[in-house]
Design a protein around this motif. Sequence first.
Motif, PDB file in Angstrom:
ATOM      1  N   THR A   1       0.821  -1.200   0.000  1.00  0.00           N
ATOM      2  CA  THR A   1       0.000   0.000   0.000  1.00  0.00           C
ATOM      3  C   THR A   1       0.864   1.263   0.000  1.00  0.00           C
ATOM      4  OG1 THR A   1      -1.689  -1.218   1.193  1.00  0.00           O
ATOM      5  CG2 THR A   1      -1.864   1.172   1.211  1.00  0.00           C
ATOM      6  N   LEU A   2       1.864   1.285   0.876  1.00  0.00           N
ATOM      7  CA  LEU A   2       2.707   2.474   0.969  1.00  0.00           C
ATOM      8  C   LEU A   2       3.534   2.663  -0.303  1.00  0.00           C
ATOM      9  CD1 LEU A   2       3.997   2.353   4.639  1.00  0.00           C
ATOM     10  CD2 LEU A   2       2.413   3.981   3.622  1.00  0.00           C
ATOM     11  N   LEU A   3       3.984   1.563  -0.862  1.00  0.00           N
ATOM     12  CA  LEU A   3       4.826   1.644  -2.054  1.00  0.00           C
ATOM     13  C   LEU A   3       4.017   2.148  -3.250  1.00  0.00           C
ATOM     14  CD1 LEU A   3       7.734   0.944  -2.615  1.00  0.00           C
ATOM     15  CD2 LEU A   3       7.021  -1.340  -3.304  1.00  0.00           C
ATOM     16  N   GLY A   4       2.817   1.606  -3.406  1.00  0.00           N
ATOM     17  CA  GLY A   4       1.986   2.016  -4.539  1.00  0.00           C
ATOM     18  C   GLY A   4       1.336   3.363  -4.295  1.00  0.00           C
ATOM     19  N   GLY A   5       1.078   3.695  -3.049  1.00  0.00           N
ATOM     20  CA  GLY A   5       0.436   4.961  -2.727  1.00  0.00           C
ATOM     21  C   GLY A   5      -0.808   4.727  -1.892  1.00  0.00           C
ATOM     22  N   ALA A   6      -0.700   5.044  -0.589  1.00  0.00           N
ATOM     23  CA  ALA A   6      -1.850   4.892   0.291  1.00  0.00           C
ATOM     24  C   ALA A   6      -2.927   5.879  -0.128  1.00  0.00           C
ATOM     25  CB  ALA A   6      -1.440   5.129   1.741  1.00  0.00           C
ATOM     26  N   GLY A   7      -4.186   5.460  -0.057  1.00  0.00           N
ATOM     27  CA  GLY A   7      -5.257   6.365  -0.422  1.00  0.00           C
ATOM     28  C   GLY A   7      -5.417   6.537  -1.916  1.00  0.00           C
ATOM     29  N   THR A   8      -4.892   5.612  -2.694  1.00  0.00           N
ATOM     30  CA  THR A   8      -5.223   5.558  -4.119  1.00  0.00           C
ATOM     31  C   THR A   8      -5.727   4.148  -4.391  1.00  0.00           C
ATOM     32  OG1 THR A   8      -3.003   4.844  -4.761  1.00  0.00           O
ATOM     33  CG2 THR A   8      -3.419   7.202  -4.777  1.00  0.00           C
ATOM     34  N   LEU A   9      -6.733   4.018  -5.225  1.00  0.00           N
ATOM     35  CA  LEU A   9      -7.361   2.712  -5.411  1.00  0.00           C
ATOM     36  C   LEU A   9      -6.427   1.706  -6.074  1.00  0.00           C
ATOM     37  CD1 LEU A   9     -11.052   3.445  -6.434  1.00  0.00           C
ATOM     38  CD2 LEU A   9     -10.206   2.354  -4.359  1.00  0.00           C
ATOM     39  N   LEU A  10      -5.597   2.189  -6.976  1.00  0.00           N
ATOM     40  CA  LEU A  10      -4.739   1.256  -7.705  1.00  0.00           C
ATOM     41  C   LEU A  10      -3.369   1.092  -7.053  1.00  0.00           C
ATOM     42  CD1 LEU A  10      -5.625   2.259 -11.361  1.00  0.00           C
ATOM     43  CD2 LEU A  10      -6.285   0.170 -10.175  1.00  0.00           C
ATOM     44  N   GLY A  11      -3.091   1.926  -6.064  1.00  0.00           N
ATOM     45  CA  GLY A  11      -1.774   1.874  -5.419  1.00  0.00           C
ATOM     46  C   GLY A  11      -1.400   0.498  -4.893  1.00  0.00           C
ATOM     47  N   PRO A  12      -2.274  -0.120  -4.079  1.00  0.00           N
ATOM     48  CA  PRO A  12      -1.916  -1.423  -3.518  1.00  0.00           C
ATOM     49  C   PRO A  12      -1.618  -2.466  -4.591  1.00  0.00           C
ATOM     50  CG  PRO A  12      -3.814  -0.518  -2.373  1.00  0.00           C
ATOM     51  CD  PRO A  12      -3.548   0.382  -3.546  1.00  0.00           C
ATOM     52  N   LEU A  13      -2.400  -2.465  -5.664  1.00  0.00           N
ATOM     53  CA  LEU A  13      -2.152  -3.423  -6.744  1.00  0.00           C
ATOM     54  C   LEU A  13      -0.786  -3.151  -7.374  1.00  0.00           C
ATOM     55  CD1 LEU A  13      -3.182  -5.670  -8.655  1.00  0.00           C
ATOM     56  CD2 LEU A  13      -4.003  -3.843 -10.150  1.00  0.00           C
ATOM     57  N   LEU A  14      -0.522  -1.857  -7.604  1.00  0.00           N
ATOM     58  CA  LEU A  14       0.757  -1.484  -8.183  1.00  0.00           C
ATOM     59  C   LEU A  14       1.900  -1.907  -7.262  1.00  0.00           C
ATOM     60  CD1 LEU A  14       2.039   0.039 -10.566  1.00  0.00           C
ATOM     61  CD2 LEU A  14       2.036   2.082  -9.139  1.00  0.00           C
ATOM     62  N   GLY A  15       1.727  -1.695  -5.957  1.00  0.00           N
ATOM     63  CA  GLY A  15       2.755  -2.097  -4.995  1.00  0.00           C
ATOM     64  C   GLY A  15       2.993  -3.589  -5.036  1.00  0.00           C
ATOM     65  N   SER A  16       1.899  -4.341  -5.101  1.00  0.00           N
ATOM     66  CA  SER A  16       2.013  -5.796  -5.152  1.00  0.00           C
ATOM     67  C   SER A  16       2.758  -6.240  -6.405  1.00  0.00           C
ATOM     68  CB  SER A  16       0.602  -6.401  -5.113  1.00  0.00           C
ATOM     69  OG  SER A  16       0.587  -7.702  -5.622  1.00  0.00           O
ATOM     70  N   ILE A  17       2.394  -5.661  -7.534  1.00  0.00           N
ATOM     71  CA  ILE A  17       3.055  -6.026  -8.792  1.00  0.00           C
ATOM     72  C   ILE A  17       4.531  -5.659  -8.734  1.00  0.00           C
ATOM     73  CG2 ILE A  17       3.183  -5.492 -11.259  1.00  0.00           C
ATOM     74  CD1 ILE A  17       0.133  -5.194 -11.251  1.00  0.00           C
ATOM     75  N   LEU A  18       4.801  -4.475  -8.239  1.00  0.00           N
ATOM     76  CA  LEU A  18       6.178  -3.989  -8.223  1.00  0.00           C
ATOM     77  C   LEU A  18       7.063  -4.840  -7.317  1.00  0.00           C
ATOM     78  CD1 LEU A  18       7.992  -1.660  -9.271  1.00  0.00           C
ATOM     79  CD2 LEU A  18       7.572  -0.542  -7.094  1.00  0.00           C
ATOM     80  N   MET A  19       6.601  -5.080  -6.081  1.00  0.00           N
ATOM     81  CA  MET A  19       7.413  -5.837  -5.128  1.00  0.00           C
ATOM     82  C   MET A  19       7.660  -7.257  -5.630  1.00  0.00           C
ATOM     83  SD  MET A  19       8.788  -4.695  -2.423  1.00  0.00           S
ATOM     84  CE  MET A  19       8.962  -6.102  -1.324  1.00  0.00           C
ATOM     85  N   THR A  20       6.589  -7.932  -6.060  1.00  0.00           N
ATOM     86  CA  THR A  20       6.740  -9.322  -6.489  1.00  0.00           C
ATOM     87  C   THR A  20       7.661  -9.413  -7.688  1.00  0.00           C
ATOM     88  OG1 THR A  20       4.432  -9.506  -5.846  1.00  0.00           O
ATOM     89  CG2 THR A  20       5.412 -11.416  -6.879  1.00  0.00           C
ATOM     90  N   THR A  21       7.492  -8.480  -8.635  1.00  0.00           N
ATOM     91  CA  THR A  21       8.320  -8.513  -9.834  1.00  0.00           C
ATOM     92  C   THR A  21       9.773  -8.229  -9.497  1.00  0.00           C
ATOM     93  OG1 THR A  21       6.396  -7.617 -10.954  1.00  0.00           O
ATOM     94  CG2 THR A  21       8.423  -7.727 -12.209  1.00  0.00           C
ATOM     95  N   LEU A  22       9.987  -7.267  -8.618  1.00  0.00           N
ATOM     96  CA  LEU A  22      11.364  -6.954  -8.236  1.00  0.00           C
ATOM     97  C   LEU A  22      12.033  -8.180  -7.631  1.00  0.00           C
ATOM     98  CD1 LEU A  22      11.208  -3.378  -6.666  1.00  0.00           C
ATOM     99  CD2 LEU A  22      12.545  -4.096  -8.653  1.00  0.00           C
ATOM    100  N   ILE A  23      11.347  -8.836  -6.692  1.00  0.00           N
ATOM    101  CA  ILE A  23      11.918 -10.025  -6.064  1.00  0.00           C
ATOM    102  C   ILE A  23      12.190 -11.076  -7.130  1.00  0.00           C
ATOM    103  CG2 ILE A  23      11.380 -11.976  -4.541  1.00  0.00           C
ATOM    104  CD1 ILE A  23       9.970 -10.047  -2.696  1.00  0.00           C
ATOM    105  N   ASP A  24      11.211 -11.259  -7.997  1.00  0.00           N
ATOM    106  CA  ASP A  24      11.318 -12.297  -9.016  1.00  0.00           C
ATOM    107  C   ASP A  24      12.498 -12.050  -9.946  1.00  0.00           C
ATOM    108  OD1 ASP A  24      10.301 -14.647 -10.078  1.00  0.00           O
ATOM    109  OD2 ASP A  24       9.287 -13.577 -11.684  1.00  0.00           O
TER     110      ASP A  24
END
Lengths: 293, 431, 319
Positions: C255-278
């Motif tokens: 949530t914090l990475l994608g942007g708290a208080g934005t609807l798409l932020g958490p999804l973006l954070g999830s995609i970004l973190m998982t992809t980075l690790i991968d």
Amino acid sequence: MGFGPFLFLATLEGLVQASVLVLTAVGLSLVFGVMRVVNVAHGEFFMLGAVIAWFVATNMPGDPAIGFIAALIISPLAVGAVAYVADRLILTRLNYNPEATIVATIGLLYVIQQSVLMTYGADARPVDPPFYYTIRLPWFGYSSYKLFVIAAACVLLGVIWFVLKRTKWGLLMRATQFDRETALAFGIPVRKVYSFVFAIGAGLAAIGAVLIVPIQQAHYLMGLDPLLLSFTVVIIGGLGSIQGTIFAAILIGLSDGILSVFFSPTLAKIVSTLFVAMVLVFKPNGLFAKAKR
Amino acid sequence: MTDKTGNKTFNLTRRTALKGLAAGTSLILSPAVLRHGLAHAGETIKLGAPIHRTGIGAAYGRWYERVANAAVKIINDGGGINGMPIELIIEDDGTDPKRGTEVVEKFATEYKVDAIFGQLFSHVVAAAAPRAGELKVPYLMCSETHQLAAGGFSRYAFQPGITDVKSQIASMAPWVSKNLGKKVTMIYPDYAFGYGHRDFFSAAMKEQGGEVSTLIPVPPTETSFSRYFPQIDPSSDVIYHVMVGPGVLTFVKELGEFFGSSHPAIFGFVDSIEAVDLATPQLSFLEDSYFWEAAPRYAQADQTEFDKFYREAVGVDANGASTSDPKDISTYSHMFSVWETLFAIKSAMEAADYKGVEQKEAFIEALENLGTMEASNEHPQGKKVMDPKTHQAFGVQNISQVKSSKMEVVYTTTIEEGMYEPEVDYSKMSL
Amino acid sequence: MGAGMMKSLILHLAVLVLLFLLQFVISDYAILTLTRMMVLGIFASGFNILFGYTGLLSLGHAMFFGAGVYAAGLPIYHFGWSVPLAFVFAIFMSFVAAVIIGVIALRTVRDSFMILTLMLAQAGYLAILYFNRETGGSEGLTMPQASRSFDFLGLTIDLTDAATRYNIAVLLLAITIVVSFILIQGRYGRLFNAIRENEARTEMLGYNVLTAKLFSFTVSGTIAGMAGAAYAILFGYIGATFAGIQYSIEALLFTLLGGAGTLLGPLLGSILMTTLIDRLSEVTSAYFLFLGLILIALTLWFPKGLLGTIKEKWLPWLT
């Protein structure tokens, strides 16, 4: 074993746990109380303290006691230095924005953990206690070093108390914690205070870790539990209250210890967690809250 | 820009932001296929190894990786499999069920490997093995878990390199009840494989006319154990322990402090001290106690030439430590499974004259029909018998006693002592 | 409907359509992994309702994710329930859990709330270990073969099929985004916002702050539970790890990475973190080191998360 001795053993164990916890938590209490940031990497400072203690103790020739004393001095200084650098390089630039700080300290956690894994490895390594002596009671034996940990924690707490209440630095910290704006207006170098508080908080966690490594080994994943417990202790005790932190640490240590007399280990942990949680439900600001927040 | 504490804040401009975004995006979009897909299909045998490089299994993972590399080197130096060299692809699975599954999916669909091997911790296997089956890629675990033989997975899952924990434990019970006593207190982690020990050993002791009188499950994050010891039944003949992770030294030391010189017999699974130096002062209490070992960590007087060969190849000395660092202790009773699994893959692929994924079914049938694998350089832990129904291999087990901080084998079981009725027949399932 | 709101609505619908269309162009592996990212993105979106929009930081949201995982998985495993029934049941149980935990936890505010949710979640995690004969404890349980495909409204749904799972995830994500959008734009959304900005003032203005907070907590927990149920059903494994503290922290981090208080932020954070690790773990075994440095660098560039900072600087209409 009779009930009495069992309870006695559980109480001793609870006090040892409380002693280490209180040092780690006082460190966090300063950081959280003065700077108002959630430092997720606090547990990693604890871990780093333990790992550095191992490096110092293994490379120090002679009696284990010399290595231990050296570790007790070097480890907190080194960890404090790391924290100081992290504060200057990262947190000041984030302007201590609470949300960004959480992410940045999670990043810091990854960096510290991976660095330790690459240099120190994945093994749990022991540090020799400064002295081996098992006190043999009629019912069970007990490590004398553990009693030393309790004593050492009391002495260190006395020192912390003195620094906070009787020295200029303590005054600056308390002033900054009480009201940052006014402190700034009075010419207190808030930025410097922050950096030092961050370093001292980390250093205190490291001291707790050095005390615990002869009992519990240094391992690169050991930081999570102290982190969670420290936060719990700080909040249960009431933010900004050192007495509260001490009291909460003893409460958690003892409830963990004593409940294990009555329940199987995992159930004891559940009951103890819920018991401590109920404190917050009925005292939402903690046990020793100074003012309503 | 200055803030209320009087320091400069980091200034975000559109340019720096875009630069960061661009750098990040290009990193994310560069697919692994570009780097790993260079060799054309049919030229190499691609094997994917999800290894516990980080997380709670990291001490094991480090050795699994070394053993895998050593075995692959020997196979490739000897001409590979059916004339094709092995291309070994290793990635970290974080000892985590979610990440472990992701890596398996990646091996199956992006690297398009011929087989996956090497996962150990049972919670990771429980999550990843079924997905491997659904993606129809052969999955060989090096885990000891009983979930495979219990029928939890699919025809694509195998464990050819190491006996499962049910068999290991069952074969211990007769010796324990005959030599140490019939009344047992078990101390085990309230964590993954701890449950297997609880269930299988309790059942096996009952069969021997003994009983497990007290169970003490310890929460996985526990770092101090003294307060649980009063729960040990004072009339027990044996304390059975299997601990894992960083707490074990504390556990043993506190057990020693608690009991002093008079205590019940102690029997443990070597898992408790894998990757831990037995000569550590904190472990002195274990002197004279007994351990299960799959492969004896300390080279025995009657060491086989196969064990000698294997030790040298993986870089382990006679004390079970790394030849380059005597403080770096191996996970000797587990890591041989990686070695033996790779040679089982080789022998099955050769039997099936495997050339590429289109012969997957023949490869799987060949794995099922591995039959008896005699003790050899390829199977240094000893003879194995593959059960075609459960996909589980069975081997001998050892009981060792700690003498002068080393372990001496006092009894070696037969394979038959660890056999049980198959609970599943995978060979009848469709592919 | 204002122009900004219209723009925002179009943007979100476009992203959902794009996600649906992506399956026709991306690789097999990307479909598999994007499915998981979306499910975790839903989890973080649930968390975001409470944290990003209402300003309440819970460190125990894994308990709702875990509740969903187990409430869906256990009836399937032990009683052979049908998958749709288990899914609905799990959402209902997450709702009940959220109401009960909410009533208890909302007695506290701020730091105390953070710690209380943490402790309750910890107790939940330990309870899963304690009842390991039923739950499988930390080893977990593999869902039976029979639950991997089921009939629903005359259709045979095969959960072992990657495209099927992907589309289920897109559908659940769409429901989450649309429901959140309506909620956030409505009366309650404005009330949440008011509470986040100044709780005392909102209370003084005569609003029932506690009810609003409980409402936010319940929606948040139920969405998190739905994500957990979807995870159990789609990937066929349940385990204590999903109720552990790392998942609570993950929701916060996404949530914090994608942007708290934005609807798409958490999804973006999830995609970004998982992809980075991968991707990083392919290149180096020290990927956590680089991941840590990237997180630190990102906070310097985007102190409010990616979308949060973009919203603040360039797209004020973003919801």
